[in-house]
Design an enzyme around this catalytic site. Structure first.
Site, PDB file in Angstrom:
ATOM      1  CG  ASP A  61      -2.171  -0.926   0.920  1.00 20.54           C
ATOM      2  OD1 ASP A  61      -2.198  -1.587  -0.139  1.00 20.54           O
ATOM      3  OD2 ASP A  61      -3.064  -0.998   1.778  1.00 20.54           O
TER       4      ASP A  61
ATOM      5  CG  HIS B 119      -8.446  -4.845   6.466  1.00 22.48           C
ATOM      6  ND1 HIS B 119      -9.291  -4.631   5.413  1.00 22.48           N
ATOM      7  CD2 HIS B 119      -7.747  -3.694   6.639  1.00 22.48           C
ATOM      8  CE1 HIS B 119      -9.121  -3.388   4.953  1.00 22.48           C
ATOM      9  NE2 HIS B 119      -8.194  -2.798   5.693  1.00 22.48           N
TER      10      HIS B 119
END
Length: 466
Positions: free
Chosen positions: A196, A328
Site C-alpha cells: 500500500d 480486515h
C-alpha cells in the site's frame, strides 16, 4: 532526601510510568497510549515535499531496489516529464574515479484520462559488496546525482539493519513517519515495505497524479537506500467501471523487482538474499491456492533456503494472518490455511504484514492441527512458528484502526493504535533486536521491543526478552 534515596525514587517512578502504558488482558498487553484523535489528511499537491526538481526534463521520483538475488545489482528507476531523454545511468564507486555507464529501458502507461511521464529502469550489475556507489541520471539534460551502499556479502554472521514501513500513503502523518524513520539512530539500511504505497486509488478515477506525487515525496529515502516492494490491495488499481481492467498496472510499470532471479514468473512473489537474511515476498492478491504459480514457487523456494548461509528467514506479505483488530479481520485466513504449516516446518523467524492501520506483535503461535473432523482450531504457542507483526501504521489518509477485538486473544502479545515504523537489527546468526517506534515519541524511543532468537540456530523461547 539523600542522593541514593532520590535515585531509587526516580527508578521507581520510571517503572511505574512505563507500567502505566500497558493494560494486561487475556492475551498479552494492549497499550494504554491514546493518540490524539485527528483526521488523517493528505498533503496538498503544492506541498514542498511534492515539488519537482528544477531544470529541463530533470529526473524525478528516483527510487532503487535490489536488482538480483544476492545484492550485487541495483535497479535504478526515475521519471522524466518533458521528453524521454537518456536511459543511461552513470555510476562509480566512492573509492574509484572510473565511471561506467549502464543502459536502461523506457516505458509509459495510460490510466483512464492520465498518461504517465517517461518511466526509466536501469539495472546496475556486477557491483562490489559493501561499497558506496554514486550514480547520475538525466544525462544530456538536467543531471542529478545520488548514492547508495551495497550490502555486505551474504554470510551467516553478517550484521544488517532493515527498516519496516507499511501502508504509507502521502498524508501529513506519512511525512512524520518517513522523517521519524530517517532520524532513527538505529539507521536502517534497507526498507522492507509491506504494501500500500500511494493510495492514488482513493481519489476519483484513481488519480494517478498521486503516484507521481508519492514518488517525489519518498525520493529522499528511496533514492538512497533500496526499498523491497510488496504489493498491497491499493496497488491493484482494478477499476473496470472506468475501463481499467488490468490489475496492478501503475505498480508494475513503476516498481520493478528482481523476481526472475529467484525463479518466479511474476513480480508479486519473489525472494532475495541480503546480508544474513533470506527474504520471501508473497502476494496476498494473486492466486495462492494449490497448483497455482505462487503455490508451486513457494513450495520449491522454502527448501532452497540455506540457514547456514542466511540464518534469518523473513516473510513479507500484505494481509495479516493473525490480527485482533476489527478491521480486515480474517482477510488473510485462507492464505494462512494454505501456507502456515510450511512456515512452521521451515522455521520462519518472522512475518511482517500491513493492511491493518495499526500495530500488533504476536506470540510464536500456529494453528495447523485442524481437520474437518477433529475440531482443533485454536492457535497454540509453537516455538517453531514465526512471530507475526502487523505494521500497516505508516500514516495514510484512511486513518488509524482503533477498534480492537475484546478480550485480547492469547496469541496477541502487544498491540497499539498508533502510526509508526520499525527496525529489525540483525546482530549475528542467533540474535536480532527488533524495535517499533510510534510517531509521537523521540527518534530513539521504542514503543515495543523484542530480542529475536533465530529459529534454526537458537530455537529458544524469547518471551522473557520482550
Amino acid at each position: 532526601m539523600g542522593a541514593g534515596a532520590w535515585c531509587w525514587s526516580v527508578v521507581v517512578g520510571v517503572l511505574v510510568l512505563k507500567a502505566a502504558l500497558f493494560v494486561v488482558v487475556d492475551g498479552g498487553s494492549t497499550s494504554s497510549f491514546v493518540r490524539k484523535v485527528e483526521k488523517t489528511i493528505d498533503m496538498p499537491m503544492d506541498s514542498d515535499v511534492f515539488s519537482t526538481p528544477p531544470g529541463y526534463n530533470a529526473p524525478q521520483q528516483v527510487h532503487i531496489t535490489q536488482g538480483d538475488h544476492v545484492g550485487k545489482a541495483m535497479i535504478v528507476s526515475w521519471v522524466t516529464m518533458d521528453e524521454p531523454g537518456s536511459n543511461t545511468v552513470r555510476y562509480w564507486s566512492a573509492n574509484s574515479k572510473r565511471k561506467r555507464n549502464a543502459e536502461g529501458t523506457l516505458t509509459r502507461y495510460s490510466f483512464f484520462n492520465y498518461t504517465s511521464g517517461f518511466i526509466h529502469h536501469c539495472n546496475l550489475t556486477h557491483l562490489t559488496h559493501d561499497t558506496k556507489y554514486y550514480y547520475m541520471v538525466g544525462i544530456g539534460h538536467t543531471t542529478r546525482t545520488f548514492w547508495f551502499t551495497t550490502p555486505p556479502e551474504v554470510g551467516p554472521d553478517v550484521p544488517y539493519t532493515f527498516g519496516l514501513i507499511g501502508d504509507l500513503g502521502q498524508s501529513y502523518d506519512s511525512n512524520i513517519t518517513l522523517s521519524h524513520y530517517e532520524m532513527n539512530p538505529v539507521k536502517g539500511q534497507t526498507v522492507l515495505f509491506v504494501g500500500d504505497i500511494s493510495y492514488a486509488d482513493n481519489y476519483p478515477n484513481h488519480d494517478n497524479r498521486r503516484w507521481d506525487s508519492w514518488g517525489r515525496f519518498a525520493e529522499r529515502s528511496t533514492a538512497y537506500q533500496p526499498w523491497i516492494w510488496t504489493a498491497g490491495n491499493h496497488e491493484l488499481d482494478y477499476a473496470p467501471e472506468i475501463g481499467e481492467d488490468e490489475p496492478f498496472k501503475p505498480f508494475t510499470h513503476r516498481f520493478p523487482v528482481p523476481y526472475k532471479s529467484s525463479g518466479s514468473n511474476a513480480p508479486f512473489w519473489y525472494s532475495i538474499k541480503r546480508a544474513s537474511a533470506h527474504i520471501i515476498v508473497l502476494a496476498s492478491y494473486s492466486a495462492y491456492g494449490k497448483y497455482t504459480p505462487q503455490y508451486k514457487w513457494l513450495e520449491q523456494e522454502l527448501p532452497k533456503v540455506n540457514r547456514t548461509e542466511t540464518p534469518w528467514l523473513i516473510v513479507l506479505l500484505h494481509a495479516p494472518w493473525y490480527n485482533s483488530y476489527n478491521y480486515h479481520y480474517m482477510e488473510g485466513e485462507s492464505m494462512r490455511v494454505m501456507y502456515e504449516a510450511w512456515f512452521v516446518k521451515y522455521k520462519v523467524d518472522v512475518v511482517f504484514a500491513g493492511h491493518v492501520h495499526a500495530y500488533e506483535r504476536t506470540e510464536r503461535v500456529s494453528n495447523i492441527a485442524y481437520s474437518i473432523v477433529n475440531g482443533i482450531c485454536k492457535p497454540v504457542k509453537d516455538q517453531s512458528a514465526p512471530v507475526y507483526i502487523t505494521i500497516g501504521d505508516g500514516g495514510n489518509l484512511e486513518g488509524l484502526a482503533t477498534n480492537m477485538t475484546e478480550p485480547q486473544p492469547e496469541y496477541s502479545a502487544f498491540r497499539e493504535a498508533s502510526f509508526g515504523h520499525a527496525t529489525f537489527d540483525i546482530k549475528n546468526r542467533t540474535h536480532a533486536f527488533y524495535g517499533w517506534h510510534r510517531n509521537q515519541d523521540g527518534a530513539a524511543v521504542t514503543g515495543d521491543t523484542m530480542w529475536f532468537y533465530n529459529r534454526y540456530w537458537k530455537p529458544e523461547d524469547e518471551s522473557k526478552s520482550v
